[in-house]
Design an enzyme around this catalytic site. Structure first.
Site, short mmCIF file in Angstrom:
data_model
loop_
_atom_site.label_atom_id
_atom_site.label_comp_id
_atom_site.label_asym_id
_atom_site.label_seq_id
_atom_site.Cartn_x
_atom_site.Cartn_y
_atom_site.Cartn_z
N ASP B 88 26.06 8.78 -21.16
CA ASP B 88 27.31 8.88 -20.39
C ASP B 88 26.99 9.18 -18.93
OD1 ASP B 88 26.47 11.54 -21.04
OD2 ASP B 88 28.50 12.28 -20.62
N GLU B 152 27.08 14.53 -22.19
CA GLU B 152 26.37 15.52 -21.39
C GLU B 152 27.16 15.88 -20.14
OE1 GLU B 152 23.48 17.33 -18.54
OE2 GLU B 152 24.70 15.54 -18.26
#
Lengths: 460, 460
Positions: B88, B152
């Site tokens: 991500d 994250e």
């Protein structure tokens, strides 16, 4: 004079529908994307003036949005009333807080909900309809001129030039403006002053690009933090504005005036309840009405910087911005205050950042005398239709062009406002009570009548 | 071991094109509108692992975005390396500052420009390609596991549960993470710590609706002004954070450690020039590297309220908002600091407003020992390919899951980062130097080799 009341009663539904059509036009002067809508709206205003009986109406192009001028001269020997208003409106943001579309007017509980319902389409349109009423009932005792601009909400940047270049066209005996509020239908009031304005935008730049707040945070000045410190420093612990020289030119209200103000009905408990606040706030040593009426203020109108979307982003932004406006009272000067403010911001900027500040727009404060025949005509008109003499009050808002009108045209201004402070001006769910709209149309012809009568008595 | 270098040289153009394909997927975990892109990206990661030689790779759904797990077990008696990374990325705003589309990667001056180029797609992908290199050249001396998550950048809200429930699956000898930076290719370094994080959002409410700043300004608390005063009070005149108890648990760095830090090359003039700032900023008594490395910080990541569009709107807004994050150092605890921060904001809120504050996400600080065989293997790998021994440094960023890895899996973490501080992480124009990308792929196999060698020598 009952004729005009009968005519109004017969046509009141049509009057309302016509206003709703006007409210459907998104005439947001601040937004370049609405430029075409501004012209559409100006054309609609022009058409409404002609339909109401004006002998002439036209658009005057400017460097910004067009000005609409219209007139009906019945007899040059009669007094002439110049009606000023504005067809532009404030941006409707934040949209998500509106219960219905800002440009899809709805009637609910006897109120018109739409952007511009009160400020100022609903109010200047009362004069258009009052003209129709007087013309159709054959009772117009004056000459009438209309000056309806499209840039009031952005500080009237082009109106001053127009006024200077068209003094003959705008020649009149008094300027009549319905763009203010009264205390309530039960407690009618007339504004005798509007505050001036200095509206600026500030840009604080830290690093030359957005940074990772973990990698750089703590070692590079964050422009949001610095902007917050700057803003925080603008009011001291007594909420006094800290800009050196800010209050120098303020004409302090006399004890007599303050005593008079204290007599106006005000219920702090109700005020707090209406706004959902636990405590009022403001400059120490002044009441709530004094804080908005006779004191200058400094307000944050907007702030933004960094990541403002959904979720979280660990950024140390390059820039932060704020929109700041000051309201001014007699004898503060807008240019002078703007310079003081901008210089102060640059002076207190710490060396970690650069601060740019620039003027959006400004306007001078204005006060109208209450001993003039024009004021007496207005007070008498209100007394006639409301059954009570109006209280003179000093309003908190600004109509930037007033001081210029007086200077260039040599005319006094009468603020014949029928709005309410609770009308959500500049806010979501702006509204205008139908009762106020109709009461205004009923009251305005009396003003023309009484003005004509006192004018026949000779000058004051 | 030259085999893998040959293989890399022959396939380097394809490695790059594959990475660019991955960078084209807008895998923004914070945005609900990108939910489908997240799955697309996870599938692409899985496919890349299988293509690189993993014997198994699959998606594990979570309450948020899927986790990708892959492995190649060659011999249970060999040491196992668990590679952690994330697919991500941060939101790309402000879009207007990008020179090319954040998800349309371009190569310019030997650098890959795209969101996620360095953080972390470009970095975890080095491990995927290093696996391919070792498999294809028959030189893989270890077992390899991959744990590539998709959350994250939003604080890994679902990874902790996954780790707790899959301890057997994730069993390994060391965790290897490439999600940090080195000083430069000329001055290689290894991060030995990451800071913790407490990220909250604050909402300040004044009146229950937006108000006209003329009618109410000066008499009702403006939530922007109050928020600014709150923010301004969070750092004192020495830029010390004022929240009571904030520093209580901080383990002060020893004079020896501070001396060692002072030896790392740092040119303040260059630092200021690169960022376009006249002065650095930060906590009194600490150097720039100390401020980002060993000290906790409080940064404003975003602020908004009132009118933030084009032009001017004279509004006194109902609400103002801010996103605030603290970086934490050993032994601060994220939950504790979040509570302190939220309580403090509510305690100092004046009675004119209400303050709501809530957690976005948090993470614990983490430090890795430099006397372990895993660290020595990493240092030797870097020395082999860079020709210089790496400097151990404490980085400013956060990888929220590190402390949990250690607690749940009993493993130490090695930060083998190949980014640069100037890579514009979390900012417009994020980039990753091709030289660093290729150097990483070249270095990683040495880590596996040296780890395998020291493991054969027995435990340290």
């Amino acid at each position: 004079m009952k004729d005009w009341k009968n005519y109004q009663d017969q046509h009141k539904e049509r009057f309302l529908q016509e206003l709703l059509d006007l409210l459907r036009i998104p005439s947001i002067s601040a937004r370049s994307e609405n430029k075409a809508d501004m012209v559409t709206c100006a054309e609609a205003v022009k058409a409404s003036l002609l339909a109401a009986g004006a002998s002439r109406a036209e658009l005057y192009p400017t460097n910004g949005h067009p000005i609409v001028y219209g007139e009906l001269i019945t007899d040059p020997s009669k007094p002439t009333v110049l009606v000023y208003g504005h067809y532009d409106v404030q941006p409707p943001d934040p949209l998500e807080l509106w219960h219905s579309g800002p440009f899809e007017p709805v009637i609910k509980d006897g109120k018109i909900y739409a952007r511009g319902a009160c400020d100022d389409k609903g109010q200047f349109y009362m004069h258009v309809k009052a003209l129709e009423v007087m013309v159709q009932s054959g009772t117009l005792p004056t000459n009438v001129k209309f000056l309806i601009e499209g840039e009031e909400e952005v500080g009237s940047p082009n109106l001053a030039n127009f006024v200077k270049e068209n003094k003959e066209l705008l020649k009149a005996d008094v300027i009549l403006i319905s763009d203010t509020a009264m205390i309530s239908l039960d407690t009618p009031s007339i504004d005798i002053g509007v505050r001036g304005l200095s509206y600026i935008e500030v840009e604080v730049t830290g690093p030359n690009r957005d940074l990772h707040s973990g990698v750089y945070g703590g070692a590079v000045a964050n422009p949001i933090t610095i902007l917050a410190k700057i803003i925080a420093s603008l009011h001291d612990e007594n909420n006094h504005i800290t800009i050196p020289g800010f209050y120098n030119d303020v004409v302090e209200a006399t004890p007599a005036e303050r005593n008079l103000m204290a007599e106006a009905p005000f219920d702090e408990q109700e005020f707090k309840q209406d706004l959902g606040i636990a405590e009022v706030w403001g400059e120490k040593g002044f009441t709530t009405n004094e804080r908005t009426g006779i004191r200058p203020t400094l307000e944050l109108n907007g702030i933004w910087g960094g990541y403002i979307g959904e979720g979280a982003k660990t950024v140390l932004p390059s820039k932060a911005f704020a929109k700041i406006s000051c309201r001014l009272v007699p004898n503060q000067e807008s240019n002078k205050i703007t310079d003081l403010l901008i210089n102060h911001l640059q002076t207190i900027a710490p060396p970690y950042v650069t601060v740019k500040a620039s003027l959006h727009h400004g306007g001078e404060p204005y006060m109208t005398p209450i001993d003039s025949k024009e004021y007496r005509a207005a007070a008498k008109a209100i007394e006639t239709t409301f059954g009570k003499s109006p209280i003179p009050v000093r309003g908190g808002g600004s109509i930037p062009i007033c001081a210029l009108f007086e200077k260039e045209l040599g005319l006094k201004i009468i603020f014949l406002g029928f709005g309410l402070d609770s009308d959500n001006l500049h806010s979501p769910n702006e509204k205008y009570d139908l009762a106020n709209f109709y009461k205004g149309i009923e009251t305005i012809p009396y003003f023309h009548q009484y003005l004509s009568e006192v004018s026949n008595e000779g000058s004051n």
